[in-house]
Design a protein around this motif. Sequence first.
Motif, PDB file in Angstrom:
ATOM      1  N   LEU A 236       6.208 -13.255   1.803  1.00 25.09           N
ATOM      2  CA  LEU A 236       7.626 -13.446   2.806  1.00 25.09           C
ATOM      3  C   LEU A 236       8.361 -12.270   1.745  1.00 25.09           C
ATOM      4  O   LEU A 236       8.801 -11.504   2.490  1.00 25.09           O
ATOM      5  CB  LEU A 236       7.803 -14.761   2.250  1.00 25.09           C
ATOM      6  N   ALA A 237       8.109 -12.181   0.577  1.00 28.61           N
ATOM      7  CA  ALA A 237       8.512 -10.931  -0.557  1.00 28.61           C
ATOM      8  C   ALA A 237       8.138  -9.136   0.245  1.00 28.61           C
ATOM      9  O   ALA A 237       8.614  -8.570  -0.131  1.00 28.61           O
ATOM     10  CB  ALA A 237       8.224 -11.074  -1.582  1.00 28.61           C
ATOM     11  N   GLN A 238       7.354  -8.881   0.971  1.00 26.01           N
ATOM     12  CA  GLN A 238       6.379  -8.802   1.734  1.00 26.01           C
ATOM     13  C   GLN A 238       6.387  -7.757   3.257  1.00 26.01           C
ATOM     14  O   GLN A 238       6.265  -7.090   3.398  1.00 26.01           O
ATOM     15  CB  GLN A 238       4.472  -8.313   1.271  1.00 26.01           C
ATOM     16  N   VAL A 239       7.123  -9.257   3.768  1.00 27.81           N
ATOM     17  CA  VAL A 239       7.707  -8.315   4.897  1.00 27.81           C
ATOM     18  C   VAL A 239       8.790  -7.528   4.994  1.00 27.81           C
ATOM     19  O   VAL A 239       9.591  -7.967   4.590  1.00 27.81           O
ATOM     20  CB  VAL A 239       7.829  -9.927   5.685  1.00 27.81           C
ATOM     21  N   ARG A 240       8.536  -6.572   5.858  1.00 27.39           N
ATOM     22  CA  ARG A 240       9.806  -5.903   5.942  1.00 27.39           C
ATOM     23  C   ARG A 240      10.844  -6.212   7.850  1.00 27.39           C
ATOM     24  O   ARG A 240      10.013  -6.816   8.476  1.00 27.39           O
ATOM     25  CB  ARG A 240       9.605  -4.559   5.490  1.00 27.39           C
TER      26      ARG A 240
ATOM     27  N   ALA B 292      -1.558  -9.429   3.341  1.00 30.81           N
ATOM     28  CA  ALA B 292      -1.985  -9.504   4.956  1.00 30.81           C
ATOM     29  C   ALA B 292      -0.731  -9.521   5.667  1.00 30.81           C
ATOM     30  O   ALA B 292      -0.577 -10.697   5.610  1.00 30.81           O
ATOM     31  CB  ALA B 292      -3.110 -10.457   4.861  1.00 30.81           C
ATOM     32  N   LEU B 293      -0.718  -8.348   5.999  1.00 31.19           N
ATOM     33  CA  LEU B 293       0.994  -7.797   7.246  1.00 31.19           C
ATOM     34  C   LEU B 293       0.915  -8.404   8.663  1.00 31.19           C
ATOM     35  O   LEU B 293       1.745  -8.171   9.549  1.00 31.19           O
ATOM     36  CB  LEU B 293       1.948  -7.439   5.836  1.00 31.19           C
TER      37      LEU B 293
ATOM     38  N   ARG C 289       0.973  -0.915   0.271  1.00 32.59           N
ATOM     39  CA  ARG C 289       0.099  -0.506   0.463  1.00 32.59           C
ATOM     40  C   ARG C 289       0.570   1.460  -0.007  1.00 32.59           C
ATOM     41  O   ARG C 289       1.488   1.334   1.083  1.00 32.59           O
ATOM     42  CB  ARG C 289      -0.816   0.228   1.327  1.00 32.59           C
ATOM     43  N   VAL C 290       0.614   1.871  -1.098  1.00 32.29           N
ATOM     44  CA  VAL C 290       1.157   3.313  -1.162  1.00 32.29           C
ATOM     45  C   VAL C 290       0.304   4.547  -1.249  1.00 32.29           C
ATOM     46  O   VAL C 290      -0.196   4.140  -1.958  1.00 32.29           O
ATOM     47  CB  VAL C 290       2.559   3.278  -1.755  1.00 32.29           C
TER      48      VAL C 290
ATOM     49  N   GLY D  37       3.996  -3.838   4.299  1.00 30.25           N
ATOM     50  CA  GLY D  37       3.912  -3.854   2.644  1.00 30.25           C
ATOM     51  C   GLY D  37       5.728  -3.784   2.712  1.00 30.25           C
ATOM     52  O   GLY D  37       5.513  -2.408   3.246  1.00 30.25           O
ATOM     53  N   LEU D  38       6.304  -3.894   1.404  1.00 27.34           N
ATOM     54  CA  LEU D  38       7.641  -3.907   1.380  1.00 27.34           C
ATOM     55  C   LEU D  38       7.720  -3.256  -0.525  1.00 27.34           C
ATOM     56  O   LEU D  38       8.362  -2.702  -0.458  1.00 27.34           O
ATOM     57  CB  LEU D  38       8.636  -4.955   1.703  1.00 27.34           C
ATOM     58  N   ARG D  39       7.148  -3.960  -0.797  1.00 21.58           N
ATOM     59  CA  ARG D  39       7.243  -3.944  -2.084  1.00 21.58           C
ATOM     60  C   ARG D  39       6.323  -3.481  -3.101  1.00 21.58           C
ATOM     61  O   ARG D  39       4.879  -4.339  -2.763  1.00 21.58           O
ATOM     62  CB  ARG D  39       7.844  -5.273  -3.068  1.00 21.58           C
ATOM     63  N   THR D  40       6.602  -2.558  -4.347  1.00 21.97           N
ATOM     64  CA  THR D  40       5.462  -2.088  -4.926  1.00 21.97           C
ATOM     65  C   THR D  40       5.485  -2.206  -6.368  1.00 21.97           C
ATOM     66  O   THR D  40       6.508  -1.973  -6.905  1.00 21.97           O
ATOM     67  CB  THR D  40       4.695  -0.577  -4.182  1.00 21.97           C
TER      68      THR D  40
END
Length: 308
Positions: free
Chosen positions: A289-293, A184-185, A82-83, A122-125
């Motif tokens: 996994l790609a969205q955890v920061r 859903a983080l 989300r940005v 989240g981490l990546r957009t």
Amino acid sequence: MTGSSRAVEVLDPGLTTLVQDAGRPGWAHVGVGRSGAADVGAWRAANRAVGNDEDAAALEVLMGGLRLRALAEVEVAVAGARVAVTVDGAEPSPGAARQTGAATTLRLSVGNVLVLGRPERGLRTYVAVRGGIDVPPVLGSRAGDRLGGIGPAPLAAGDVLLVGDAHAPRGDRLPDGSPPDDPALDDAVLRVEPGPHAHWFEPRWPGVLCAPEGFVVAPSSDRVAVRLEGPPILRTPRAQGRELAPIGLVPGAVQVPPDGRPVVFGVDHPVTGGYPVLAVVRSSDLDLLAQVRPGDVVRLALALPRVR
């Protein structure tokens, strides 16, 4: 995707922006990993939203901050973490600036500047442009592999990216705001199956790996691996000091080095590794996994191996 005069200019790449596609499978035998988009679901959603072929290259933006100027009229889609999305400093539609999780599509005129804010979670957009980002392929892929140093380098201010010719989509075009759901983080749970070296560890390892309090994502995490901080997972006395011949790795492999802290490999993982693989994250959970920061709490849940 050649012959197009359309392009976009990077005014600010943010923390890190990479060109990514589906990666380059089939080269592991010469030491080259697949790489590609870390969150495949979000990358596909952005491409489908603008009618791109499924193998089109898009931009993977780490922690927002991207500023992109259109040098021609282009259609873009944003998906993933989300940005806030603004164009020329204003919201692109009535109401508050869009918060994108599912795919959001926008049309940019010449000179318009697309700006991504910082993700609230989240981490990546992913930013897809209709026609795809047209950079030279390396070994059949436009993916930037950070570990192998293959493919396009991370983008820098002033970079001009050509955009390929838009063709009729192969699949169904997604309307604005369509799935996938936002990552859903709030309570990230990764399902894992026992790995090939689970017997190297003390029988109580499932209770440590899958403890309710979970692990904290370490600051050193990246596309190569998500490093977890928490209680160490101990080897059996018989396995202590034992060495392992290099073995092939896959995304989601949970390797445990001598300090006992799990390392979960991502899309830029090395082709082989020399530490025991305790477990493997299910492929359906790799996008999460790609969205955890760094700083996020990650919990792992032991799942029974699937019958193949």
